[in-house]
Design an enzyme around this catalytic site. Sequence first.
Site, PDB file in Angstrom:
ATOM      1  CG  ASP A   1      40.268 -14.608   0.354  1.00 38.64           C
ATOM      2  OD1 ASP A   1      40.812 -13.732   0.218  1.00 38.64           O
ATOM      3  OD2 ASP A   1      39.830 -15.434   1.314  1.00 38.64           O
ATOM      4  CG  HIS A   2      37.702 -11.242   0.876  1.00 37.70           C
ATOM      5  ND1 HIS A   2      36.526 -11.119   1.728  1.00 37.70           N
ATOM      6  CD2 HIS A   2      38.650 -12.096   1.445  1.00 37.70           C
ATOM      7  CE1 HIS A   2      36.718 -12.079   2.877  1.00 37.70           C
ATOM      8  NE2 HIS A   2      38.044 -12.664   2.450  1.00 37.70           N
TER       9      HIS A   2
ATOM     10  CG  ASP B   1      38.664 -12.487   5.701  1.00 37.26           C
ATOM     11  OD1 ASP B   1      37.391 -13.123   5.677  1.00 37.26           O
ATOM     12  OD2 ASP B   1      39.520 -12.884   4.760  1.00 37.26           O
TER      13      ASP B   1
ATOM     14  CG  HIS C   1      43.332 -10.446   2.130  1.00 39.06           C
ATOM     15  ND1 HIS C   1      43.202 -11.090   3.384  1.00 39.06           N
ATOM     16  CD2 HIS C   1      44.584 -10.013   2.115  1.00 39.06           C
ATOM     17  CE1 HIS C   1      44.452 -10.538   4.390  1.00 39.06           C
ATOM     18  NE2 HIS C   1      45.380  -9.926   3.484  1.00 39.06           N
TER      19      HIS C   1
HETATM   20 ZN    ZN Z   1      41.474 -11.536   4.280  1.00 37.92          ZN
END
Ligand code: ZN
Length: 254
Positions: free
Chosen positions: A57-58, A128, A55
Amino acid sequence: MLAIHAVPAFRDNYIWILARGGNAAAVDPGDARPVEAFLAQRGLKLTAMLATHHHADHVGGVAALASHWRCPTFGPAREVAESLDTRLREKDRFEVPGIGVRLETVDIPGHTAGHIALTGDGMLFCGDTLFACGCGRLFEGTPAQMVDSLAKLARLPGVTRVYCGHEYTVANIRFAQAVEPGNRALDARKERDTAKQLRGEPTLPSTIAEEIATNPFLRCNEPAVIAAAEKHAGRKLEAPVEVFAEIRQWKNNF
Ligand SMILES: [Zn+2]
């Protein structure tokens, strides 16, 4: 001495920085800017990057940081993310360059199909998948996969410090109390973590022992959690995976 720092990013992400001597390794650097600012402020050199899943945001900051620092990057073997040069599989062990910490890879699909965790030296970086008092949404995996992944993490030593990807703790505790209003450990946790949040401090890391005592997604075998899930579902639930699926659904709409 090894130090672990939380660098806030976006609205509620944490980029974890492992620092030793003048070196630093960044876990899940979704944004290059706060990492660069942190490194500059502390006079640190970036010697490695580690990613738990694909993802943005990572991993969104990996390319910019890699072109500046030319450091090795590590990430999941089973997910496509550009600019990750070492692909990690279940049980792969490696030493974090410049930091000297040895980590082992754990496959934990569910939030994404190839999500990994990294564990070693009493620490767990789980992106997450496991959150403090919660778990990630199932974007690419099944409830059964997530139950297995969480069970793997729950088998780590109780003292293992849990570094997750987001600051969701206080909202997660509110939901956990709806599921298990009689859990006294949740009351204590709420008081402590709400106070931390009010002081502007991260509520993380938590520990595996604390998650086992308070996280409803790790407690799908507990009679109180089963009863709450069955009440919410309006029917009998036959297996822990059904209990998990019901409370995951409940949380999505909470
Ligand atoms: Zn994620």
